[in-house]
Design a protein around this motif. Structure first.
Motif, PDB file in Angstrom:
ATOM      1  N   GLN A  84       2.415 -10.859   7.595  1.00 46.08           N
ATOM      2  CA  GLN A  84       2.336  -9.424   7.311  1.00 46.08           C
ATOM      3  C   GLN A  84       0.931  -8.883   7.599  1.00 46.08           C
ATOM      4  O   GLN A  84       0.782  -7.796   8.171  1.00 46.08           O
ATOM      5  CB  GLN A  84       2.726  -9.150   5.853  1.00 46.08           C
ATOM      6  CG  GLN A  84       2.729  -7.682   5.455  1.00 46.08           C
ATOM      7  CD  GLN A  84       3.848  -6.889   6.098  1.00 46.08           C
ATOM      8  OE1 GLN A  84       4.551  -7.369   6.992  1.00 46.08           O
ATOM      9  NE2 GLN A  84       4.020  -5.653   5.675  1.00 46.08           N
ATOM     10  N   ASP A 160       7.251  -0.723   1.952  1.00 45.19           N
ATOM     11  CA  ASP A 160       7.586  -2.155   2.006  1.00 45.19           C
ATOM     12  C   ASP A 160       7.583  -2.760   0.597  1.00 45.19           C
ATOM     13  O   ASP A 160       8.427  -3.596   0.259  1.00 45.19           O
ATOM     14  CB  ASP A 160       6.571  -2.912   2.881  1.00 45.19           C
ATOM     15  CG  ASP A 160       6.823  -2.700   4.362  1.00 45.19           C
ATOM     16  OD1 ASP A 160       7.894  -2.181   4.715  1.00 45.19           O
ATOM     17  OD2 ASP A 160       5.937  -3.035   5.168  1.00 45.19           O
ATOM     18  N   SER A 164      10.577  -4.710  -1.176  1.00 38.09           N
ATOM     19  CA  SER A 164      10.355  -6.087  -1.638  1.00 38.09           C
ATOM     20  C   SER A 164      10.660  -6.240  -3.120  1.00 38.09           C
ATOM     21  O   SER A 164      11.217  -7.265  -3.551  1.00 38.09           O
ATOM     22  CB  SER A 164       8.910  -6.508  -1.358  1.00 38.09           C
ATOM     23  OG  SER A 164       8.660  -6.578   0.033  1.00 38.09           O
ATOM     24  N   GLN A 167      14.363  -6.463  -3.509  1.00 40.08           N
ATOM     25  CA  GLN A 167      14.836  -7.779  -3.078  1.00 40.08           C
ATOM     26  C   GLN A 167      14.496  -8.852  -4.116  1.00 40.08           C
ATOM     27  O   GLN A 167      15.303  -9.753  -4.383  1.00 40.08           O
ATOM     28  CB  GLN A 167      14.212  -8.129  -1.727  1.00 40.08           C
ATOM     29  CG  GLN A 167      14.702  -7.258  -0.584  1.00 40.08           C
ATOM     30  CD  GLN A 167      13.958  -7.535   0.711  1.00 40.08           C
ATOM     31  OE1 GLN A 167      12.868  -8.124   0.711  1.00 40.08           O
ATOM     32  NE2 GLN A 167      14.532  -7.111   1.831  1.00 40.08           N
ATOM     33  N   ALA A 168      13.304  -8.761  -4.705  1.00 40.24           N
ATOM     34  CA  ALA A 168      12.905  -9.737  -5.729  1.00 40.24           C
ATOM     35  C   ALA A 168      13.807  -9.630  -6.953  1.00 40.24           C
ATOM     36  O   ALA A 168      14.230 -10.649  -7.523  1.00 40.24           O
ATOM     37  CB  ALA A 168      11.445  -9.514  -6.121  1.00 40.24           C
ATOM     38  N   GLN A 205      14.178 -17.125  -1.000  1.00 43.46           N
ATOM     39  CA  GLN A 205      13.951 -15.722  -0.665  1.00 43.46           C
ATOM     40  C   GLN A 205      12.831 -15.151  -1.529  1.00 43.46           C
ATOM     41  O   GLN A 205      11.952 -14.436  -1.043  1.00 43.46           O
ATOM     42  CB  GLN A 205      15.228 -14.904  -0.861  1.00 43.46           C
ATOM     43  CG  GLN A 205      15.053 -13.419  -0.515  1.00 43.46           C
ATOM     44  CD  GLN A 205      16.293 -12.590  -0.810  1.00 43.46           C
ATOM     45  OE1 GLN A 205      17.226 -13.084  -1.436  1.00 43.46           O
ATOM     46  NE2 GLN A 205      16.304 -11.348  -0.369  1.00 43.46           N
ATOM     47  N   ARG A 208       9.284 -16.089  -0.426  1.00 35.82           N
ATOM     48  CA  ARG A 208       8.697 -15.359   0.701  1.00 35.82           C
ATOM     49  C   ARG A 208       8.103 -14.024   0.257  1.00 35.82           C
ATOM     50  O   ARG A 208       7.259 -13.461   0.942  1.00 35.82           O
ATOM     51  CB  ARG A 208       9.758 -15.134   1.784  1.00 35.82           C
ATOM     52  CG  ARG A 208      10.114 -16.398   2.548  1.00 35.82           C
ATOM     53  CD  ARG A 208      11.049 -16.131   3.707  1.00 35.82           C
ATOM     54  NE  ARG A 208      12.415 -15.917   3.255  1.00 35.82           N
ATOM     55  CZ  ARG A 208      13.307 -16.882   3.093  1.00 35.82           C
ATOM     56  NH1 ARG A 208      12.972 -18.135   3.335  1.00 35.82           N
ATOM     57  NH2 ARG A 208      14.531 -16.612   2.672  1.00 35.82           N
ATOM     58  N   LEU A 209       8.523 -13.547  -0.896  1.00 39.14           N
ATOM     59  CA  LEU A 209       8.012 -12.275  -1.422  1.00 39.14           C
ATOM     60  C   LEU A 209       6.784 -12.473  -2.289  1.00 39.14           C
ATOM     61  O   LEU A 209       5.893 -11.616  -2.314  1.00 39.14           O
ATOM     62  CB  LEU A 209       9.104 -11.578  -2.233  1.00 39.14           C
ATOM     63  CG  LEU A 209      10.370 -11.201  -1.456  1.00 39.14           C
ATOM     64  CD1 LEU A 209      11.425 -10.661  -2.406  1.00 39.14           C
ATOM     65  CD2 LEU A 209      10.049 -10.172  -0.373  1.00 39.14           C
ATOM     66  N   GLN A 289       4.749 -11.669   0.836  1.00 41.32           N
ATOM     67  CA  GLN A 289       4.679 -10.347   1.459  1.00 41.32           C
ATOM     68  C   GLN A 289       4.207  -9.283   0.487  1.00 41.32           C
ATOM     69  O   GLN A 289       3.486  -8.356   0.884  1.00 41.32           O
ATOM     70  CB  GLN A 289       6.044  -9.952   2.031  1.00 41.32           C
ATOM     71  CG  GLN A 289       5.987  -8.620   2.782  1.00 41.32           C
ATOM     72  CD  GLN A 289       7.207  -8.354   3.619  1.00 41.32           C
ATOM     73  OE1 GLN A 289       7.888  -9.271   4.045  1.00 41.32           O
ATOM     74  NE2 GLN A 289       7.479  -7.089   3.855  1.00 41.32           N
ATOM     75  N   ILE A 290       4.575  -9.373  -0.783  1.00 41.68           N
ATOM     76  CA  ILE A 290       4.137  -8.370  -1.746  1.00 41.68           C
ATOM     77  C   ILE A 290       2.616  -8.372  -1.866  1.00 41.68           C
ATOM     78  O   ILE A 290       1.974  -7.313  -1.833  1.00 41.68           O
ATOM     79  CB  ILE A 290       4.795  -8.613  -3.116  1.00 41.68           C
ATOM     80  CG1 ILE A 290       6.296  -8.274  -3.046  1.00 41.68           C
ATOM     81  CG2 ILE A 290       4.127  -7.788  -4.209  1.00 41.68           C
ATOM     82  CD1 ILE A 290       7.062  -8.534  -4.326  1.00 41.68           C
ATOM     83  N   ASP A 293       1.051  -6.759   1.208  1.00 42.91           N
ATOM     84  CA  ASP A 293       1.154  -5.297   1.244  1.00 42.91           C
ATOM     85  C   ASP A 293       0.185  -4.647   0.255  1.00 42.91           C
ATOM     86  O   ASP A 293      -0.384  -3.591   0.542  1.00 42.91           O
ATOM     87  CB  ASP A 293       2.591  -4.857   0.954  1.00 42.91           C
ATOM     88  CG  ASP A 293       3.492  -4.991   2.176  1.00 42.91           C
ATOM     89  OD1 ASP A 293       3.013  -4.753   3.296  1.00 42.91           O
ATOM     90  OD2 ASP A 293       4.675  -5.346   2.016  1.00 42.91           O
TER      91      ASP A 293
END
Length: 619
Positions: A84, A160, A164, A167-168, A205, A208-209, A289-290, A293
């Motif tokens: 990212q 984003d 995220s 999704q989390a 999953q 990845r966050l 990714q969080i 960002d």
């Protein structure tokens, strides 16, 4: 052993073979199913007394290496973070453009200075004046566009984060739901294996966050924690994340631990017991990714904005600010008088003095009328110097009183009458100089300085208030002074009484020199230099430096991401080697099962034949 016992044993073998064949067929069918872990049959010998009496199927095992799985999740978070960062820094490079090409800050500044050089060669030429103004407008517009690009990237990071967080939440809820389904089920239950595959996929999953670790207890219940220790899932209960996303960010949109002062979204984790934790304020998410960002939105891209804002501020101040030395009065003691009439918010009064230890000090007193903005940070790079904020809205006597209170340890005497401020030496401190730095407000003040660039329709003075500093976001608002566009002759004429003589290049030479040769000190919040040693240089050198730093950061981020991808891929291959379906192995197992099945069937056939023979013999 009786024939009936032999028959029973053979039948148990056939049942085990059938179960094993079902496992093999399931493995082969799911060879390309994401998240599927290869299974093996778990069987045990049936013993009657001390003699084996068959085989029984206990369940299935998932063939995975939990240590490698844990490492893979850690590196997945690192990989998502690196990818990212590299992706957005690559987009930031597109905002800056390729150095030397059209549509870049460097090219726009070069065109501006070239036009100024041409104006000095033909002072008063209207075409040359128009060229200067056109080039100046192009530079201002390029600064505007760069700000727009940076803030678009920040807004994208904000959105984003919203995605995220959703999704989390879905992943955490799924893990808790599967934990509930697995309650009371054996880990070797074939139905449990499928559920555990789904649970592992949800944890993957989530990894990845953000950076997480999963712990599975003896009851086959998985708890998930951040690496900082916050529990996201505990048994059948999941925490919930919330994010108050803002629709579109500007340069003034800044995160703050105080919710009343923050103008960007923050992530709140509500635990099952109702307690709430600000995940950004507590720095509870450090990878994934969080985290990337958050880093981009609140630090990396804010610093990029600081750089172009600093360029815009230097561009404006270099052409409009004039320093006027104070008048040395008869002594002893030595004193200096300065006129505060033209000191606007953001302008400053400066005094240099030497103390009794022969150490020189420089004090910069910035006009900050808003009490909520004081005290301002001491940004002086030299520990002997100070930068303070004082209210200039009253007369000089009021300013003197504030300075005496703020600088009592300097042993200087301050006094004021009307708008005249006087600073006087004492036995302990000797005043060396005093001056004011003010913003010229007129296009024809008699000075070569002029407000060439403005903050939209207002003068740029660097004013500081409790809500923001004028420099923040200036690059997005800077424009050529509308009065100058209406009267291009003021590029040459800087005095009206007497009128600047024809052919005078004083002003164009001044502007050119300020933009190409003069040296300035730049704020450490640009990421260049440090508080104790800020970056110093010309405006072109500052521009080249921060563009180069951004380019280097993008290149480094790309290399880090590539290296992290190698680590992730290597661990994934290692994990797949154990947990994935190997078709060759399954085919080998299939042949062995086929032979075993045939052998058991043959045993049954022989036993049947023997039993028929016994029956015939009895007849």
């Amino acid at each position: 052993m009786s024939l009936s016992s032999a028959l029973s044993i053979a039948m148990s073998g056939l049942r085990a073979n059938q179960a094993a064949l079902s496992i093999v067929s399931g493995n082969v069918a799911n060879a390309n199913t994401p998240g599927y872990v290869a299974q093996t049959l778990v069987q045990d010998q049936i013993v009657t007394g001390s003699t084996g009496s068959g085989v029984r199927v206990i369940g299935v095992n998932r063939t995975l290496d939990t240590y490698v799985q844990s490492q893979l999740r850690t590196e997945n978070a690192g990989g998502a973070y690196a990818d990212q960062i590299a992706n957005v820094l690559g987009q930031l490079q597109n905002v800056y453009g390729t150095p030397g090409n059209d549509g870049t800050l460097e090219n726009a500044l070069n065109n501006f200075t070239s036009a100024l050089q041409a104006l000095s060669a033909s002072s008063g030429n209207t075409a040359a004046q128009s060229s200067v103004l056109n080039a100046a407008q192009a530079l201002a517009q390029q600064l505007n566009a760069t700000t727009s690009g940076i803030q678009t990237l920040r807004s994208n990071a904000e959105q984003d984060l919203s995605v995220s967080v959703s999704q989390a939440n879905a992943a955490m809820a799924q893990i808790a739901q599967i934990n509930q389904k697995l309650q009371g089920m054996s880990a070797q239950d074939p139905a449990a294996a499928t559920l555990m595959d789904q649970r592992d996929s949800a944890v993957d999953q989530l990894s990845r966050l953000m950076d997480v670790r999963a712990v599975t207890d003896g009851a086959n219940q998985t708890s998930v924690f951040t690496t900082s220790g916050i529990q996201l899932v505990g048994g059948v209960q999941a925490s919930t994340l919330s994010f108050n996303a803002q629709s579109s960010l500007t340069a003034n949109s800044q995160w703050n631990a105080d919710p009343s002062k923050s103008s960007v979204g923050t992530i709140i984790c509500q635990l099952p017991n109702g307690a709430k934790i600000d995940m950004i304020a507590t720095q509870s998410i450090n990878s994934g990714q969080i985290a990337a960002d958050v880093q981009l939105r609140d630090k990396t891209l804010v610093q990029a904005q600081n750089q172009v804002d600093q360029m815009a501020a230097t561009l404006a101040s270099a052409l409009s600010d004039v320093t006027t030395s104070g008048t040395k009065t008869a002594g002893p003691p030595v004193s200096y008088a300065t006129d505060l009439t033209n000191v606007l918010p953001g302008n400053s009064f400066n005094v240099t003095y030497t103390d009794s230890s022969n150490v020189q000090h420089n004090v910069t007193v910035v006009r900050v009328d808003d009490p909520t903005a004081r005290p301002i940070p001491n940004t002086a790079s030299n520990p002997n110097d100070k930068v303070i904020g004082v209210d200039f809205s009253g007369d000089a006597a009021s300013v003197a009183a504030q300075l005496s209170a703020a600088l009592g340890s300097s042993n200087l005497n301050f006094s004021g009458v009307g708008m005249s401020l006087q600073v006087t030496s004492t036995a302990a401190s000797t005043v060396n100089a005093a001056s004011t730095t003010t913003t010229v407000q007129s296009l024809a003040s008699g000075n070569p300085q002029l407000p060439f660039f403005t903050d939209r329709a207002s003068l740029y003075t660097g004013a500081i208030t409790g809500t923001a500093s004028q420099i923040t976001g200036l690059a997005g608002r800077i424009q050529v002074n509308a009065k100058l566009l209406a009267d291009p002759s003021k590029l040459t004429i800087y005095n009206t009484s007497p009128v600047t003589p024809a052919g005078d290049t004083t002003r164009s030479d001044f502007i050119f020199d300020q933009l190409t040769s003069a040296t300035y000190t730049y704020s450490p919040n640009t990421g260049l230099g440090a508080a104790a040693a800020p970056f110093k240089g010309t405006l072109p050198s500052f521009l080249q430096q921060f563009v180069s730093v951004q380019s280097s950061a993008a290149t480094t981020a790309k290399q880090v991401a590539q290296g992290q991808d190698v680590v992730v891929n290597t661990l994934q291959e290692k994990f797949n080697a154990k947990a994935g379906v190997n078709i060759d192995t399954e085919m080998t197992n299939l042949i062995a099962l086929q032979n075993s099945y045939a052998a058991n069937a043959h045993v049954m056939s022989v036993v049947q034949s023997m039993m028929q023979t016994l029956l015939q013999a009895q007849i």
